[in-house]
Enzyme design. Structure first.
Site, mmCIF file in Angstrom:
data_model
loop_
_atom_site.group_PDB
_atom_site.id
_atom_site.type_symbol
_atom_site.label_atom_id
_atom_site.label_comp_id
_atom_site.label_asym_id
_atom_site.label_seq_id
_atom_site.Cartn_x
_atom_site.Cartn_y
_atom_site.Cartn_z
ATOM 1 N N ASP A 156 2.896 1.703 4.429
ATOM 2 C CA ASP A 156 2.995 0.143 4.517
ATOM 3 C C ASP A 156 3.810 -0.372 3.606
ATOM 4 O O ASP A 156 4.731 -1.165 3.679
ATOM 5 C CB ASP A 156 1.285 -0.135 4.268
ATOM 6 C CG ASP A 156 1.330 -1.550 4.602
ATOM 7 O OD1 ASP A 156 1.950 -2.278 5.115
ATOM 8 O OD2 ASP A 156 0.199 -2.332 4.020
ATOM 9 N N ASP A 171 6.252 7.317 -5.854
ATOM 10 C CA ASP A 171 6.870 6.538 -6.950
ATOM 11 C C ASP A 171 8.511 6.921 -6.979
ATOM 12 O O ASP A 171 9.340 5.974 -7.006
ATOM 13 C CB ASP A 171 6.436 6.680 -8.334
ATOM 14 C CG ASP A 171 5.965 8.202 -8.651
ATOM 15 O OD1 ASP A 171 6.482 9.069 -7.822
ATOM 16 O OD2 ASP A 171 5.547 8.539 -9.779
ATOM 17 N N ASP A 196 8.052 -2.036 3.981
ATOM 18 C CA ASP A 196 8.359 -3.342 3.619
ATOM 19 C C ASP A 196 9.661 -3.146 2.888
ATOM 20 O O ASP A 196 10.667 -4.071 2.767
ATOM 21 C CB ASP A 196 7.185 -3.803 3.034
ATOM 22 C CG ASP A 196 6.421 -4.740 3.708
ATOM 23 O OD1 ASP A 196 6.119 -4.432 4.836
ATOM 24 O OD2 ASP A 196 5.927 -5.777 3.417
ATOM 25 N N TYR A 216 -6.839 3.441 4.746
ATOM 26 C CA TYR A 216 -7.138 2.278 5.630
ATOM 27 C C TYR A 216 -8.465 2.472 6.622
ATOM 28 O O TYR A 216 -9.124 1.492 6.956
ATOM 29 C CB TYR A 216 -5.962 1.610 6.394
ATOM 30 C CG TYR A 216 -4.788 1.126 5.487
ATOM 31 C CD1 TYR A 216 -4.680 1.212 4.082
ATOM 32 C CD2 TYR A 216 -3.868 0.443 6.201
ATOM 33 C CE1 TYR A 216 -3.866 0.637 3.317
ATOM 34 C CE2 TYR A 216 -2.761 0.038 5.258
ATOM 35 C CZ TYR A 216 -2.756 -0.031 3.865
ATOM 36 O OH TYR A 216 -1.594 -0.433 3.078
ATOM 37 N N LYS A 221 1.827 12.137 -2.737
ATOM 38 C CA LYS A 221 1.763 12.033 -4.251
ATOM 39 C C LYS A 221 0.827 13.457 -4.702
ATOM 40 O O LYS A 221 -0.322 13.375 -5.069
ATOM 41 C CB LYS A 221 0.775 10.748 -4.589
ATOM 42 C CG LYS A 221 0.619 10.593 -5.977
ATOM 43 C CD LYS A 221 1.986 9.989 -6.761
ATOM 44 C CE LYS A 221 1.595 9.681 -8.251
ATOM 45 N NZ LYS A 221 2.796 9.563 -9.167
#
Ligand code: IPM
Ligand code: MG
Length: 358
Positions: free
Chosen positions: A247, A223, A251, A142, A191
Protein backbone atom coordinates in the site's frame (compact mmCIF):
# COMPACT_ATOMS: atom_id res chain seq x y z
CA UNK A 1 -16.45 -12.06 -28.65
CA UNK A 2 -18.83 -10.81 -25.99
CA UNK A 3 -17.52 -9.73 -22.58
CA UNK A 4 -19.59 -8.91 -19.50
CA UNK A 5 -18.22 -6.13 -17.33
CA UNK A 6 -19.64 -5.12 -13.95
CA UNK A 7 -19.16 -1.37 -13.60
CA UNK A 8 -18.83 0.41 -10.27
CA UNK A 9 -18.95 4.13 -11.02
CA UNK A 10 -18.59 5.01 -7.34
CA UNK A 11 -18.17 8.48 -5.90
CA UNK A 12 -16.57 11.83 -6.70
CA UNK A 13 -14.92 11.82 -10.11
CA UNK A 14 -15.55 8.04 -10.44
CA UNK A 15 -18.57 8.31 -12.79
CA UNK A 16 -16.82 10.81 -15.11
CA UNK A 17 -13.62 8.86 -15.54
CA UNK A 18 -15.47 5.56 -15.94
CA UNK A 19 -17.65 7.07 -18.65
CA UNK A 20 -14.59 8.03 -20.70
CA UNK A 21 -13.11 4.56 -20.22
CA UNK A 22 -16.24 2.65 -21.28
CA UNK A 23 -16.48 4.90 -24.34
CA UNK A 24 -12.90 3.90 -25.14
CA UNK A 25 -13.94 0.25 -24.83
CA UNK A 26 -16.82 0.93 -27.22
CA UNK A 27 -14.34 2.36 -29.71
CA UNK A 28 -12.24 -0.79 -29.38
CA UNK A 29 -15.40 -2.88 -29.82
CA UNK A 30 -16.19 -1.06 -33.04
CA UNK A 31 -12.66 -1.38 -34.40
CA UNK A 32 -12.18 -5.07 -33.55
CA UNK A 33 -15.79 -6.30 -33.62
CA UNK A 34 -16.07 -7.20 -29.96
CA UNK A 35 -19.05 -6.65 -27.72
CA UNK A 36 -18.72 -5.22 -24.22
CA UNK A 37 -21.82 -5.40 -22.05
CA UNK A 38 -21.83 -3.19 -18.95
CA UNK A 39 -23.84 -3.87 -15.82
CA UNK A 40 -23.73 -0.90 -13.43
CA UNK A 41 -23.63 -1.76 -9.73
CA UNK A 42 -23.44 0.28 -6.53
CA UNK A 43 -20.52 0.40 -4.10
CA UNK A 44 -19.02 3.04 -1.81
CA UNK A 45 -20.66 6.24 -0.60
CA UNK A 46 -23.34 6.25 -3.30
CA UNK A 47 -24.38 2.76 -2.14
CA UNK A 48 -24.58 3.98 1.48
CA UNK A 49 -26.88 6.78 0.33
CA UNK A 50 -29.01 4.55 -1.89
CA UNK A 51 -29.35 1.35 0.13
CA UNK A 52 -27.69 2.01 3.49
CA UNK A 53 -24.55 -0.13 3.03
CA UNK A 54 -21.32 0.39 1.10
CA UNK A 55 -21.18 -3.06 -0.49
CA UNK A 56 -24.62 -4.58 -1.14
CA UNK A 57 -24.82 -8.33 -1.72
CA UNK A 58 -26.32 -7.69 -5.17
CA UNK A 59 -23.09 -5.92 -6.15
CA UNK A 60 -20.97 -8.86 -5.04
CA UNK A 61 -23.21 -11.29 -6.94
CA UNK A 62 -23.14 -9.26 -10.16
CA UNK A 63 -19.35 -8.84 -9.96
CA UNK A 64 -18.87 -12.58 -9.42
CA UNK A 65 -21.03 -13.36 -12.44
CA UNK A 66 -19.15 -10.90 -14.69
CA UNK A 67 -15.97 -11.52 -16.69
CA UNK A 68 -14.28 -8.49 -15.12
CA UNK A 69 -15.04 -5.47 -12.93
CA UNK A 70 -14.30 -1.82 -13.67
CA UNK A 71 -14.24 0.59 -10.73
CA UNK A 72 -13.95 4.38 -10.71
CA UNK A 73 -13.32 5.51 -7.14
CA UNK A 74 -15.09 5.39 -3.79
CA UNK A 75 -15.21 7.72 -0.80
CA UNK A 76 -15.63 11.41 -0.06
CA UNK A 77 -16.00 14.02 2.68
CA UNK A 78 -19.66 13.29 3.05
CA UNK A 79 -18.97 9.88 4.60
CA UNK A 80 -15.73 10.74 6.43
CA UNK A 81 -17.37 10.91 9.84
CA UNK A 82 -18.90 7.42 9.67
CA UNK A 83 -17.39 4.78 11.98
CA UNK A 84 -14.48 2.83 10.43
CA UNK A 85 -16.47 -0.29 9.60
CA UNK A 86 -19.14 1.70 7.73
CA UNK A 87 -16.93 3.89 5.58
CA UNK A 88 -17.09 3.65 1.77
CA UNK A 89 -13.48 2.34 1.66
CA UNK A 90 -14.74 -0.84 3.34
CA UNK A 91 -16.34 -1.64 -0.01
CA UNK A 92 -12.88 -2.00 -1.55
CA UNK A 93 -11.66 -4.38 1.12
CA UNK A 94 -14.93 -6.33 0.88
CA UNK A 95 -14.70 -6.63 -2.91
CA UNK A 96 -11.09 -7.79 -2.72
CA UNK A 97 -11.96 -10.49 -0.19
CA UNK A 98 -15.25 -11.62 -1.75
CA UNK A 99 -13.81 -11.77 -5.27
CA UNK A 100 -10.54 -13.39 -4.15
CA UNK A 101 -8.43 -10.57 -5.64
CA UNK A 102 -5.14 -11.51 -4.01
CA UNK A 103 -2.74 -9.91 -6.48
CA UNK A 104 -2.67 -6.16 -6.93
CA UNK A 105 -0.61 -5.04 -9.92
CA UNK A 106 0.40 -1.39 -9.88
CA UNK A 107 2.68 -0.26 -12.68
CA UNK A 108 4.64 2.95 -12.09
CA UNK A 109 5.60 4.19 -15.50
CA UNK A 110 7.19 7.50 -16.34
CA UNK A 111 5.68 8.78 -19.59
CA UNK A 112 8.28 10.48 -21.80
CA UNK A 113 6.01 13.45 -22.40
CA UNK A 114 5.58 13.92 -18.64
CA UNK A 115 9.19 13.43 -17.55
CA UNK A 116 9.21 16.98 -16.12
CA UNK A 117 6.51 16.03 -13.62
CA UNK A 118 8.89 13.63 -11.87
CA UNK A 119 9.96 15.23 -8.59
CA UNK A 120 13.37 13.48 -8.66
CA UNK A 121 16.48 14.92 -10.29
CA UNK A 122 16.57 14.25 -14.03
CA UNK A 123 19.74 12.12 -13.83
CA UNK A 124 18.12 9.73 -11.35
CA UNK A 125 15.37 8.76 -13.81
CA UNK A 126 17.26 9.26 -17.04
CA UNK A 127 16.18 6.72 -19.64
CA UNK A 128 12.76 6.30 -18.07
CA UNK A 129 11.22 4.39 -15.24
CA UNK A 130 9.16 1.24 -15.48
CA UNK A 131 8.42 -0.50 -12.19
CA UNK A 132 5.58 -2.82 -11.22
CA UNK A 133 4.53 -3.19 -7.61
CA UNK A 134 2.88 -6.57 -6.97
CA UNK A 135 1.03 -6.16 -3.70
CA UNK A 136 -0.59 -9.02 -1.77
CA UNK A 137 -4.17 -7.81 -1.38
CA UNK A 138 -6.30 -10.16 0.69
CA UNK A 139 -4.08 -11.02 3.65
CA UNK A 140 -1.74 -9.49 6.18
CA UNK A 141 -2.61 -6.88 8.75
CA UNK A 142 -5.54 -5.41 6.80
CA UNK A 143 -7.42 -8.68 7.17
CA UNK A 144 -5.91 -10.14 10.34
CA UNK A 145 -7.60 -10.42 13.71
CA UNK A 146 -8.26 -6.99 15.18
CA UNK A 147 -9.80 -5.64 18.33
CA UNK A 148 -9.49 -3.56 21.45
CA UNK A 149 -8.81 -4.52 25.05
CA UNK A 150 -8.43 -2.86 28.42
CA UNK A 151 -4.92 -2.60 29.84
CA UNK A 152 -3.43 -0.89 32.93
CA UNK A 153 -2.32 1.87 30.54
CA UNK A 154 -5.85 2.42 29.26
CA UNK A 155 -7.60 1.01 26.21
CA UNK A 156 -5.34 -0.72 23.68
CA UNK A 157 -6.08 -1.71 20.09
CA UNK A 158 -4.40 -4.33 17.93
CA UNK A 159 -4.26 -5.62 14.33
CA UNK A 160 -2.52 -8.88 13.55
CA UNK A 161 -0.09 -9.32 10.64
CA UNK A 162 -0.30 -12.96 9.57
CA UNK A 163 0.72 -14.71 6.36
CA UNK A 164 0.39 -18.37 5.45
CA UNK A 165 2.79 -20.22 3.14
CA UNK A 166 0.08 -20.63 0.53
CA UNK A 167 -0.74 -16.90 0.52
CA UNK A 168 2.91 -15.97 0.01
CA UNK A 169 3.48 -18.65 -2.59
CA UNK A 170 0.69 -17.57 -4.92
CA UNK A 171 1.66 -13.89 -4.87
CA UNK A 172 5.32 -14.82 -5.39
CA UNK A 173 4.35 -16.88 -8.44
CA UNK A 174 2.44 -13.89 -9.84
CA UNK A 175 5.52 -11.71 -9.38
CA UNK A 176 7.97 -14.16 -10.96
CA UNK A 177 5.70 -14.77 -13.93
CA UNK A 178 5.39 -11.05 -14.45
CA UNK A 179 9.16 -10.58 -14.20
CA UNK A 180 9.70 -13.27 -16.84
CA UNK A 181 7.76 -11.12 -19.30
CA UNK A 182 9.73 -8.01 -18.28
CA UNK A 183 13.31 -7.43 -17.13
CA UNK A 184 13.59 -10.65 -15.11
CA UNK A 185 14.20 -9.16 -11.72
CA UNK A 186 12.11 -9.52 -8.56
CA UNK A 187 12.74 -7.55 -5.38
CA UNK A 188 10.89 -8.97 -2.40
CA UNK A 189 10.25 -6.44 0.36
CA UNK A 190 9.74 -7.41 4.00
CA UNK A 191 10.87 -6.65 7.53
CA UNK A 192 12.51 -9.99 8.24
CA UNK A 193 14.94 -8.47 10.75
CA UNK A 194 11.98 -7.90 13.09
CA UNK A 195 8.82 -9.72 12.04
CA UNK A 196 8.17 -13.45 12.20
CA UNK A 197 5.62 -13.13 9.37
CA UNK A 198 8.34 -11.53 7.23
CA UNK A 199 10.75 -14.38 7.92
CA UNK A 200 8.14 -16.82 6.62
CA UNK A 201 7.52 -14.49 3.66
CA UNK A 202 11.22 -14.46 2.78
CA UNK A 203 11.61 -18.22 3.11
CA UNK A 204 8.64 -18.95 0.83
CA UNK A 205 9.62 -16.37 -1.82
CA UNK A 206 13.13 -17.87 -1.88
CA UNK A 207 11.68 -21.36 -2.39
CA UNK A 208 9.40 -20.20 -5.22
CA UNK A 209 12.38 -18.50 -6.90
CA UNK A 210 13.96 -21.91 -7.55
CA UNK A 211 11.30 -22.54 -10.20
CA UNK A 212 12.35 -19.37 -12.04
CA UNK A 213 16.09 -19.65 -12.62
CA UNK A 214 15.94 -16.99 -15.34
CA UNK A 215 14.72 -14.40 -12.83
CA UNK A 216 17.03 -12.69 -10.33
CA UNK A 217 15.66 -12.35 -6.82
CA UNK A 218 16.82 -9.99 -4.14
CA UNK A 219 15.37 -9.02 -0.76
CA UNK A 220 15.11 -5.59 0.82
CA UNK A 221 13.79 -4.46 4.17
CA UNK A 222 10.84 -2.10 3.80
CA UNK A 223 12.67 0.90 5.25
CA UNK A 224 15.57 0.42 2.87
CA UNK A 225 13.19 -0.19 -0.07
CA UNK A 226 11.39 3.10 0.63
CA UNK A 227 14.76 4.84 0.55
CA UNK A 228 16.09 3.03 -2.55
CA UNK A 229 12.94 3.93 -4.45
CA UNK A 230 13.87 7.61 -4.35
CA UNK A 231 17.65 7.12 -4.34
CA UNK A 232 17.90 4.80 -7.33
CA UNK A 233 14.49 3.72 -8.68
CA UNK A 234 15.94 2.32 -11.89
CA UNK A 235 17.29 -0.71 -9.98
CA UNK A 236 13.72 -2.05 -9.70
CA UNK A 237 11.74 -4.16 -12.12
CA UNK A 238 9.08 -6.10 -10.16
CA UNK A 239 8.61 -5.40 -6.45
CA UNK A 240 6.63 -8.03 -4.54
CA UNK A 241 5.44 -7.35 -1.02
CA UNK A 242 2.67 -7.78 1.53
CA UNK A 243 -0.52 -5.80 1.85
CA UNK A 244 0.54 -2.90 4.09
CA UNK A 245 4.05 -2.44 2.67
CA UNK A 246 2.59 -2.63 -0.84
CA UNK A 247 0.00 0.00 0.00
CA UNK A 248 2.74 2.40 1.03
CA UNK A 249 5.36 1.56 -1.62
CA UNK A 250 2.87 1.73 -4.47
CA UNK A 251 1.95 5.28 -3.45
CA UNK A 252 5.62 6.19 -3.29
CA UNK A 253 6.29 4.61 -6.67
CA UNK A 254 3.36 6.44 -8.21
CA UNK A 255 4.54 9.74 -6.76
CA UNK A 256 7.94 9.48 -8.40
CA UNK A 257 6.28 9.26 -11.79
CA UNK A 258 4.78 12.64 -10.89
CA UNK A 259 1.37 11.85 -12.28
CA UNK A 260 -0.90 9.74 -10.14
CA UNK A 261 -3.74 10.66 -12.50
CA UNK A 262 -2.02 8.48 -15.10
CA UNK A 263 -1.63 5.21 -13.21
CA UNK A 264 -3.88 2.19 -13.66
CA UNK A 265 -4.13 -0.93 -11.52
CA UNK A 266 -5.35 -4.49 -11.71
CA UNK A 267 -6.46 -6.70 -8.86
CA UNK A 268 -6.38 -10.28 -9.98
CA UNK A 269 -7.91 -13.51 -8.74
CA UNK A 270 -7.05 -17.09 -9.64
CA UNK A 271 -7.76 -17.62 -13.33
CA UNK A 272 -8.12 -14.48 -15.39
CA UNK A 273 -10.77 -12.67 -13.39
CA UNK A 274 -9.83 -9.16 -12.26
CA UNK A 275 -11.02 -5.82 -10.99
CA UNK A 276 -9.53 -2.76 -12.68
CA UNK A 277 -9.33 0.73 -11.26
CA UNK A 278 -7.26 3.91 -11.35
CA UNK A 279 -4.72 4.31 -8.52
CA UNK A 280 -6.03 7.80 -7.69
CA UNK A 281 -8.95 8.50 -5.38
CA UNK A 282 -12.37 10.09 -5.80
CA UNK A 283 -11.17 13.76 -5.74
CA UNK A 284 -14.51 15.16 -4.50
CA UNK A 285 -13.17 18.72 -4.82
CA UNK A 286 -13.26 18.57 -8.62
CA UNK A 287 -16.14 16.13 -9.10
CA UNK A 288 -18.55 17.12 -11.84
CA UNK A 289 -16.37 19.91 -13.21
CA UNK A 290 -14.91 18.12 -16.25
CA UNK A 291 -11.38 18.53 -14.83
CA UNK A 292 -10.57 14.97 -13.78
CA UNK A 293 -7.89 13.05 -15.63
CA UNK A 294 -9.54 9.92 -17.09
CA UNK A 295 -6.29 8.44 -18.39
CA UNK A 296 -5.63 6.20 -15.38
CA UNK A 297 -9.05 4.63 -15.83
CA UNK A 298 -8.59 4.38 -19.59
CA UNK A 299 -5.23 2.65 -19.02
CA UNK A 300 -6.98 0.39 -16.49
CA UNK A 301 -9.32 -0.90 -19.18
CA UNK A 302 -6.22 -1.52 -21.32
CA UNK A 303 -4.95 -3.73 -18.48
CA UNK A 304 -8.34 -5.47 -18.42
CA UNK A 305 -8.08 -6.24 -22.12
CA UNK A 306 -4.56 -7.57 -21.67
CA UNK A 307 -4.84 -9.58 -18.44
CA UNK A 308 -8.43 -10.79 -18.30
CA UNK A 309 -9.49 -10.92 -21.96
CA UNK A 310 -6.10 -11.72 -23.49
CA UNK A 311 -6.52 -8.94 -26.08
CA UNK A 312 -3.01 -7.49 -26.20
CA UNK A 313 -3.29 -5.80 -29.59
CA UNK A 314 -6.36 -3.91 -28.39
CA UNK A 315 -4.56 -3.01 -25.13
CA UNK A 316 -1.54 -1.74 -27.10
CA UNK A 317 -3.87 0.43 -29.17
CA UNK A 318 -5.17 2.19 -26.08
CA UNK A 319 -1.72 2.70 -24.56
CA UNK A 320 -0.35 4.04 -27.83
CA UNK A 321 -3.32 6.39 -28.17
CA UNK A 322 -2.72 7.81 -24.68
CA UNK A 323 0.97 8.39 -25.50
CA UNK A 324 0.08 9.99 -28.82
CA UNK A 325 -2.38 12.41 -27.21
CA UNK A 326 0.24 13.38 -24.62
CA UNK A 327 2.84 13.82 -27.35
CA UNK A 328 0.47 16.20 -29.14
CA UNK A 329 0.49 18.33 -26.00
CA UNK A 330 -3.02 17.77 -24.65
CA UNK A 331 -3.21 17.84 -20.84
CA UNK A 332 -5.85 17.70 -18.16
CA UNK A 333 -5.33 20.35 -15.43
CA UNK A 334 -3.48 17.95 -13.07
CA UNK A 335 -0.65 17.46 -15.57
CA UNK A 336 -0.81 20.81 -17.33
CA UNK A 337 2.43 22.76 -17.80
CA UNK A 338 3.12 25.96 -19.71
CA UNK A 339 3.27 25.45 -23.44
CA UNK A 340 0.79 22.55 -23.47
CA UNK A 341 -2.93 22.64 -24.22
CA UNK A 342 -5.26 22.33 -21.27
CA UNK A 343 -8.40 20.29 -21.99
CA UNK A 344 -11.16 18.67 -19.94
CA UNK A 345 -12.09 15.10 -19.06
CA UNK A 346 -14.44 14.62 -22.00
CA UNK A 347 -12.16 16.26 -24.54
CA UNK A 348 -9.10 14.19 -23.70
CA UNK A 349 -11.27 11.05 -23.79
CA UNK A 350 -12.45 12.05 -27.25
CA UNK A 351 -8.89 12.69 -28.48
CA UNK A 352 -7.82 9.26 -27.26
CA UNK A 353 -10.74 7.62 -29.05
CA UNK A 354 -10.02 9.37 -32.36
CA UNK A 355 -6.38 8.36 -32.00
CA UNK A 356 -7.47 4.71 -31.68
CA UNK A 357 -9.46 4.97 -34.91
CA UNK A 358 -6.80 6.89 -36.82
C1 IPM B 1 -5.41 1.55 -1.87
C2 IPM B 1 -6.12 2.33 -0.81
C3 IPM B 1 -6.93 1.35 0.02
C4 IPM B 1 -5.95 0.37 0.63
C5 IPM B 1 -7.80 1.97 1.11
C6 IPM B 1 -8.71 3.05 0.57
C7 IPM B 1 -8.58 0.92 1.85
O1 IPM B 1 -5.22 3.06 -0.06
O2 IPM B 1 -6.08 0.91 -2.69
O3 IPM B 1 -4.19 1.58 -1.89
O4 IPM B 1 -5.35 0.66 1.65
O5 IPM B 1 -5.78 -0.69 0.07
MG1 MG C 1 -3.26 3.01 -0.80
Amino acid sequence: MKYNIAVIHGDGIGPEVVQEATKVLDTIAKKYHHEFVYTPVLAGGCAIDAVGECLPQATIDTCKAADAVLLGAVGGWKWDTLPGDQRPERALLGLRKELGLFANIRPALLFDALADACPLKAEIVEGGLDIVVVRELTGGIYFGEKGTKETPLGQAAYDVEQYSEEEVKRIAITAFEMAQKRNKKVTSVDKANVLESSRLWRRVVTEVAKDYPDVTLDHLYIDNAAMQLVRNPKQFDVIVTGNIFGDILSDEASMITGSIGMLPSASLAKGNFGMYEPVHGSAPDIAGTNQANPMATILSVAMMLRYTFGLSQEADDIEQAVKAVLAKGYRTPDIYTEGTTKVGTKEIGEYIRSEILS
